[in-house]
Design a protein around this motif. Structure first.
Motif, PDB file in Angstrom:
ATOM      1  N   CYS A 167      26.411  27.509 -24.402  1.00  0.00           N
ATOM      2  CA  CYS A 167      25.211  28.350 -24.368  1.00  0.00           C
ATOM      3  C   CYS A 167      24.037  27.607 -23.731  1.00  0.00           C
ATOM      4  O   CYS A 167      23.279  28.189 -22.945  1.00  0.00           O
ATOM      5  N   THR A 168      23.893  26.326 -24.057  1.00  0.00           N
ATOM      6  CA  THR A 168      22.836  25.531 -23.442  1.00  0.00           C
ATOM      7  C   THR A 168      23.037  25.443 -21.933  1.00  0.00           C
ATOM      8  O   THR A 168      22.083  25.569 -21.154  1.00  0.00           O
ATOM      9  N   GLY A 169      24.280  25.232 -21.511  1.00  0.00           N
ATOM     10  CA  GLY A 169      24.576  25.128 -20.088  1.00  0.00           C
ATOM     11  C   GLY A 169      24.317  26.420 -19.338  1.00  0.00           C
ATOM     12  O   GLY A 169      23.771  26.411 -18.217  1.00  0.00           O
ATOM     13  N   ILE A 170      24.686  27.557 -19.936  1.00  0.00           N
ATOM     14  CA  ILE A 170      24.447  28.848 -19.289  1.00  0.00           C
ATOM     15  C   ILE A 170      22.949  29.114 -19.169  1.00  0.00           C
ATOM     16  O   ILE A 170      22.455  29.554 -18.117  1.00  0.00           O
ATOM     17  N   HIS A 171      22.211  28.836 -20.246  1.00  0.00           N
ATOM     18  CA  HIS A 171      20.756  29.031 -20.195  1.00  0.00           C
ATOM     19  C   HIS A 171      20.134  28.150 -19.105  1.00  0.00           C
ATOM     20  O   HIS A 171      19.303  28.625 -18.314  1.00  0.00           O
ATOM     21  N   HIS A 172      20.531  26.887 -19.073  1.00  0.00           N
ATOM     22  CA  HIS A 172      19.971  25.964 -18.080  1.00  0.00           C
ATOM     23  C   HIS A 172      20.282  26.447 -16.664  1.00  0.00           C
ATOM     24  O   HIS A 172      19.421  26.376 -15.768  1.00  0.00           O
ATOM     25  N   HIS A 173      21.484  26.955 -16.453  1.00  0.00           N
ATOM     26  CA  HIS A 173      21.892  27.424 -15.131  1.00  0.00           C
ATOM     27  C   HIS A 173      21.007  28.587 -14.679  1.00  0.00           C
ATOM     28  O   HIS A 173      20.457  28.561 -13.563  1.00  0.00           O
ATOM     29  N   HIS A 174      20.849  29.586 -15.534  1.00  0.00           N
ATOM     30  CA  HIS A 174      20.074  30.738 -15.056  1.00  0.00           C
ATOM     31  C   HIS A 174      18.580  30.430 -15.025  1.00  0.00           C
ATOM     32  O   HIS A 174      17.844  31.005 -14.211  1.00  0.00           O
ATOM     33  N   GLU A 221      19.284  21.265   2.982  1.00  0.00           N
ATOM     34  CA  GLU A 221      18.296  20.465   2.259  1.00  0.00           C
ATOM     35  C   GLU A 221      17.681  21.278   1.116  1.00  0.00           C
ATOM     36  O   GLU A 221      17.496  20.762   0.007  1.00  0.00           O
ATOM     37  N   GLN A 222      17.368  22.523   1.383  1.00  0.00           N
ATOM     38  CA  GLN A 222      16.826  23.379   0.321  1.00  0.00           C
ATOM     39  C   GLN A 222      17.857  23.591  -0.785  1.00  0.00           C
ATOM     40  O   GLN A 222      17.520  23.586  -1.973  1.00  0.00           O
ATOM     41  N   TRP A 223      19.105  23.772  -0.389  1.00  0.00           N
ATOM     42  CA  TRP A 223      20.151  23.983  -1.387  1.00  0.00           C
ATOM     43  C   TRP A 223      20.367  22.735  -2.237  1.00  0.00           C
ATOM     44  O   TRP A 223      20.616  22.840  -3.444  1.00  0.00           O
ATOM     45  N   GLN A 224      20.240  21.574  -1.640  1.00  0.00           N
ATOM     46  CA  GLN A 224      20.359  20.338  -2.422  1.00  0.00           C
ATOM     47  C   GLN A 224      19.269  20.263  -3.486  1.00  0.00           C
ATOM     48  O   GLN A 224      19.505  19.754  -4.587  1.00  0.00           O
ATOM     49  N   ARG A 225      18.106  20.773  -3.180  1.00  0.00           N
ATOM     50  CA  ARG A 225      17.025  20.799  -4.170  1.00  0.00           C
ATOM     51  C   ARG A 225      17.391  21.720  -5.342  1.00  0.00           C
ATOM     52  O   ARG A 225      17.126  21.399  -6.501  1.00  0.00           O
ATOM     53  N   VAL A 226      18.015  22.834  -5.025  1.00  0.00           N
ATOM     54  CA  VAL A 226      18.473  23.745  -6.085  1.00  0.00           C
ATOM     55  C   VAL A 226      19.529  23.061  -6.945  1.00  0.00           C
ATOM     56  O   VAL A 226      19.472  23.096  -8.187  1.00  0.00           O
ATOM     57  N   LYS A 236      19.873  18.458 -13.271  1.00  0.00           N
ATOM     58  CA  LYS A 236      18.894  17.800 -14.139  1.00  0.00           C
ATOM     59  C   LYS A 236      18.973  18.388 -15.541  1.00  0.00           C
ATOM     60  O   LYS A 236      18.848  19.587 -15.741  1.00  0.00           O
ATOM     61  N   GLY A 237      19.192  17.548 -16.506  1.00  0.00           N
ATOM     62  CA  GLY A 237      19.278  18.000 -17.886  1.00  0.00           C
ATOM     63  C   GLY A 237      20.652  18.475 -18.302  1.00  0.00           C
ATOM     64  O   GLY A 237      20.850  18.818 -19.469  1.00  0.00           O
ATOM     65  N   SER A 238      21.605  18.519 -17.371  1.00  0.00           N
ATOM     66  CA  SER A 238      22.965  18.916 -17.729  1.00  0.00           C
ATOM     67  C   SER A 238      23.638  17.805 -18.526  1.00  0.00           C
ATOM     68  O   SER A 238      23.373  16.614 -18.301  1.00  0.00           O
ATOM     69  N   LYS A 239      24.511  18.182 -19.440  1.00  0.00           N
ATOM     70  CA  LYS A 239      25.245  17.219 -20.262  1.00  0.00           C
ATOM     71  C   LYS A 239      26.552  16.896 -19.540  1.00  0.00           C
ATOM     72  O   LYS A 239      27.519  17.653 -19.605  1.00  0.00           O
ATOM     73  N   MET A 240      26.576  15.775 -18.831  1.00  0.00           N
ATOM     74  CA  MET A 240      27.707  15.462 -17.970  1.00  0.00           C
ATOM     75  C   MET A 240      29.013  15.282 -18.749  1.00  0.00           C
ATOM     76  O   MET A 240      30.086  15.603 -18.253  1.00  0.00           O
ATOM     77  N   GLY A 241      28.911  14.780 -19.983  1.00  0.00           N
ATOM     78  CA  GLY A 241      30.128  14.631 -20.778  1.00  0.00           C
ATOM     79  C   GLY A 241      30.782  15.950 -21.111  1.00  0.00           C
ATOM     80  O   GLY A 241      31.972  15.993 -21.444  1.00  0.00           O
ATOM     81  N   PHE A 242      30.018  17.021 -21.018  1.00  0.00           N
ATOM     82  CA  PHE A 242      30.549  18.368 -21.235  1.00  0.00           C
ATOM     83  C   PHE A 242      30.864  19.048 -19.916  1.00  0.00           C
ATOM     84  O   PHE A 242      31.910  19.691 -19.776  1.00  0.00           O
ATOM     85  N   GLU A 243      29.996  18.911 -18.939  1.00  0.00           N
ATOM     86  CA  GLU A 243      30.159  19.652 -17.689  1.00  0.00           C
ATOM     87  C   GLU A 243      31.286  19.098 -16.816  1.00  0.00           C
ATOM     88  O   GLU A 243      32.048  19.871 -16.216  1.00  0.00           O
ATOM     89  N   LEU A 244      31.410  17.774 -16.734  1.00  0.00           N
ATOM     90  CA  LEU A 244      32.398  17.196 -15.819  1.00  0.00           C
ATOM     91  C   LEU A 244      33.840  17.573 -16.174  1.00  0.00           C
ATOM     92  O   LEU A 244      34.614  17.948 -15.283  1.00  0.00           O
ATOM     93  N   PRO A 245      34.267  17.486 -17.437  1.00  0.00           N
ATOM     94  CA  PRO A 245      35.652  17.881 -17.739  1.00  0.00           C
ATOM     95  C   PRO A 245      35.913  19.356 -17.474  1.00  0.00           C
ATOM     96  O   PRO A 245      37.041  19.751 -17.162  1.00  0.00           O
TER      97      PRO A 245
END
Length: 215
Positions: free
Chosen positions: A55-62, A153-158, A164-173
């Motif tokens: 839920c945190t990841g979905i909120h952060h994404h949108h 370049e603009q897309w890299q900023r997105v 930023k703020g993503s939990k890599m231990g959750f997102e990477l797997p």
């Protein structure tokens, strides 16, 4: 005129992981509600952990789309893009995500309560259907606009804002779970050896949690 093209592989896999997780957690909690899967304390705790992060990841994404991608699209594509309906979908998501957090906590507190599992399963089915419709609309209507008007370049900023703020231990797997072998090889080439090292460091614990949840 833009000088390079956006690489949409990351967002494509991210979308796939959100839809896939909503679907399989709707299924496992429905099985708990119907008594086909045991509502053990450990399973319920791991479901709460996973869904809280999801839920945190979905909120952060949108939120990153609202705050960073939408302004880029308004600046570059102007009248070519209508973001009203997609923004309305984002507003519908947050109360639903809050409900899923609360219902997964209630299930963790009473893991054998099949009615609690059923309420969570209903909310996850709603999330599944909303994400399916929203993401299909977004990819059909926005991806061509992004490729036409947004520079690399603009897309890299997105993408930086999404990371930023993503939990890599959750997102990477989850990236590893939902990417095809060819997509993974592309990601490895782009990220270099650090991606393999990071995945190796978090894979085991993540897979142990999944075995508790799904058997």
């Amino acid at each position: 005129m833009k000088h390079s093209e956006p690489n949409l592989l990351g967002i494509t896999i991210n979308h796939r992981s959100m839809r896939g997780d909503a679907r399989r957690f709707a299924d496992v909690t429905r099985a708990m509600a119907e008594g086909r899967t045991a509502g053990t304390p450990q399973r319920a705790r791991e479901i709460q952990w996973y869904l809280s992060n999801l839920c945190t990841g979905i909120h952060h994404h949108h939120q990153a789309e609202d705050d960073v991608l939408w302004p880029v699209l308004r600046e570059t594509a102007g009248a070519e893009v209508d973001l009203g309906e997609l923004t309305d979908d984002h507003r519908q998501l947050d109360p639903l995500l809050d409900r899923i957090r609360a219902e997964s906590a209630a299930l963790a507190a009473a893991p054998a309560d099949r009615a609690a599992a059923g309420r969570l399963a209903d909310s996850l089915a709603t999330l599944r259907d909303l994400l399916d419709e929203h993401i299909e609309d977004e990819e059909r209507t926005l991806f061509p606009v992004i490729m036409r008007y947004v520079s690399g370049e603009q897309w890299q900023r997105v993408e930086k804002a999404v990371r930023k703020g993503s939990k890599m231990g959750f997102e990477l797997p989850r990236i590893e779970r939902y990417a095809t072998p060819q997509e993974l090889e592309t990601l490895y080439r782009e990220a270099g050896p650090v991606l393999r090292l990071l995945l190796a460091s978090v894979r085991g614990g993540f897979q142990r949690r999944e075995r508790v949840i799904f058997g």
